[in-house]
Design a protein around this motif. Structure first.
Motif, PDB file in Angstrom:
ATOM      1  N   LEU A   1     -49.415 -23.507 -37.480  1.00  0.00           N
ATOM      2  CA  LEU A   1     -48.239 -24.292 -37.113  1.00  0.00           C
ATOM      3  C   LEU A   1     -48.633 -25.682 -36.626  1.00  0.00           C
ATOM      4  O   LEU A   1     -47.959 -26.669 -36.949  1.00  0.00           O
ATOM      5  CB  LEU A   1     -47.415 -23.560 -36.054  1.00  0.00           C
ATOM      6  N   ALA A   2     -49.719 -25.791 -35.857  1.00  0.00           N
ATOM      7  CA  ALA A   2     -50.186 -27.101 -35.404  1.00  0.00           C
ATOM      8  C   ALA A   2     -50.617 -27.954 -36.591  1.00  0.00           C
ATOM      9  O   ALA A   2     -50.326 -29.159 -36.644  1.00  0.00           O
ATOM     10  CB  ALA A   2     -51.337 -26.941 -34.405  1.00  0.00           C
ATOM     11  N   MET A   3     -51.277 -27.343 -37.556  1.00  0.00           N
ATOM     12  CA  MET A   3     -51.687 -28.088 -38.744  1.00  0.00           C
ATOM     13  C   MET A   3     -50.470 -28.528 -39.560  1.00  0.00           C
ATOM     14  O   MET A   3     -50.419 -29.662 -40.055  1.00  0.00           O
ATOM     15  CB  MET A   3     -52.640 -27.245 -39.603  1.00  0.00           C
ATOM     16  N   ALA A   4     -49.477 -27.657 -39.692  1.00  0.00           N
ATOM     17  CA  ALA A   4     -48.256 -28.012 -40.417  1.00  0.00           C
ATOM     18  C   ALA A   4     -47.512 -29.141 -39.690  1.00  0.00           C
ATOM     19  O   ALA A   4     -46.993 -30.067 -40.330  1.00  0.00           O
ATOM     20  CB  ALA A   4     -47.357 -26.788 -40.575  1.00  0.00           C
ATOM     21  N   LEU A   5     -47.470 -29.068 -38.366  1.00  0.00           N
ATOM     22  CA  LEU A   5     -46.835 -30.122 -37.572  1.00  0.00           C
ATOM     23  C   LEU A   5     -47.532 -31.460 -37.824  1.00  0.00           C
ATOM     24  O   LEU A   5     -46.874 -32.482 -38.034  1.00  0.00           O
ATOM     25  CB  LEU A   5     -46.882 -29.756 -36.086  1.00  0.00           C
TER      26      LEU A   5
ATOM     27  N   HIS B   1     -44.133 -14.447 -40.519  1.00  0.00           N
ATOM     28  CA  HIS B   1     -44.801 -14.353 -39.212  1.00  0.00           C
ATOM     29  C   HIS B   1     -46.317 -14.284 -39.372  1.00  0.00           C
ATOM     30  O   HIS B   1     -47.047 -14.820 -38.530  1.00  0.00           O
ATOM     31  CB  HIS B   1     -44.294 -13.141 -38.422  1.00  0.00           C
ATOM     32  N   GLN B   2     -46.770 -13.673 -40.437  1.00  0.00           N
ATOM     33  CA  GLN B   2     -48.207 -13.555 -40.681  1.00  0.00           C
ATOM     34  C   GLN B   2     -48.877 -14.925 -40.837  1.00  0.00           C
ATOM     35  O   GLN B   2     -50.081 -15.057 -40.620  1.00  0.00           O
ATOM     36  CB  GLN B   2     -48.452 -12.708 -41.928  1.00  0.00           C
TER      37      GLN B   2
ATOM     38  N   GLU C   1     -45.171 -19.199 -26.635  1.00  0.00           N
ATOM     39  CA  GLU C   1     -44.397 -18.826 -25.461  1.00  0.00           C
ATOM     40  C   GLU C   1     -44.432 -19.913 -24.390  1.00  0.00           C
ATOM     41  O   GLU C   1     -44.530 -19.644 -23.191  1.00  0.00           O
ATOM     42  CB  GLU C   1     -44.838 -17.471 -24.909  1.00  0.00           C
ATOM     43  N   VAL C   2     -44.337 -21.164 -24.853  1.00  0.00           N
ATOM     44  CA  VAL C   2     -44.261 -22.311 -23.963  1.00  0.00           C
ATOM     45  C   VAL C   2     -42.795 -22.681 -23.796  1.00  0.00           C
ATOM     46  O   VAL C   2     -42.074 -22.847 -24.777  1.00  0.00           O
ATOM     47  CB  VAL C   2     -45.049 -23.514 -24.547  1.00  0.00           C
TER      48      VAL C   2
ATOM     49  N   VAL D   1     -40.871 -26.966 -32.243  1.00  0.00           N
ATOM     50  CA  VAL D   1     -40.155 -25.891 -31.552  1.00  0.00           C
ATOM     51  C   VAL D   1     -40.743 -24.538 -31.933  1.00  0.00           C
ATOM     52  O   VAL D   1     -40.920 -23.660 -31.076  1.00  0.00           O
ATOM     53  CB  VAL D   1     -38.644 -25.965 -31.842  1.00  0.00           C
ATOM     54  N   ARG D   2     -41.068 -24.346 -33.197  1.00  0.00           N
ATOM     55  CA  ARG D   2     -41.650 -23.069 -33.635  1.00  0.00           C
ATOM     56  C   ARG D   2     -43.004 -22.835 -32.961  1.00  0.00           C
ATOM     57  O   ARG D   2     -43.299 -21.722 -32.497  1.00  0.00           O
ATOM     58  CB  ARG D   2     -41.784 -23.032 -35.163  1.00  0.00           C
ATOM     59  N   LEU D   3     -43.826 -23.874 -32.892  1.00  0.00           N
ATOM     60  CA  LEU D   3     -45.136 -23.749 -32.250  1.00  0.00           C
ATOM     61  C   LEU D   3     -44.984 -23.402 -30.771  1.00  0.00           C
ATOM     62  O   LEU D   3     -45.661 -22.499 -30.269  1.00  0.00           O
ATOM     63  CB  LEU D   3     -45.937 -25.045 -32.424  1.00  0.00           C
TER      64      LEU D   3
END
Length: 111
Positions: free
Chosen positions: A33-37, A25-26, A88-89, A81-83
């Motif tokens: 997450l956006a960069m990983a996506l 989570h850290q 909280e979208v 989905v994780r992002l």
């Protein structure tokens, strides 16, 4: 009422449990997450790079690329989905809203 186009509830829970078990989570900030996506989308694009239009239609059917295509599509979906979950979208609502906007912006073709 918004139609249920996509239900990511179970996947969001599974991804949260996966991250919790690894103390990730850290690292799961929206930025990371956006960069990983983006990286995963790049890996998907690499499969198509240098292929012809015709060859691009076959990547999911050819033995040498099919598994790789499935893995990269899954990675893209997982990070998306994780992002959305971290931000909280409501992905279903966002998709439904966007489809309405797209229908307004791009009306059906008529002769």
């Amino acid at each position: 009422m918004t139609p249920k186009l996509i239900d990511t509830t179970a996947l969001e829970t599974a991804l949260d449990d996966f991250a919790t078990a690894r103390n990730w989570h850290q690292f799961h900030s929206p930025k990371n997450l956006a960069m990983a996506l983006t990286g995963e989308v790049g890996e998907l694009v690499e499969i198509f790079q240098w292929r012809t239009e015709e060859e691009s239609w076959q990547v999911a059917r050819q033995a040498e690329t099919a598994a790789h295509v499935r893995q990269e599509l899954a990675d893209v979906a997982l990070y998306l989905v994780r992002l959305a979950s971290v931000l909280e979208v409501d992905l279903n609502q966002a998709i439904a809203d966007k489809m309405v906007l797209n229908a307004q912006k791009y009306p059906p073709f008529s002769e």
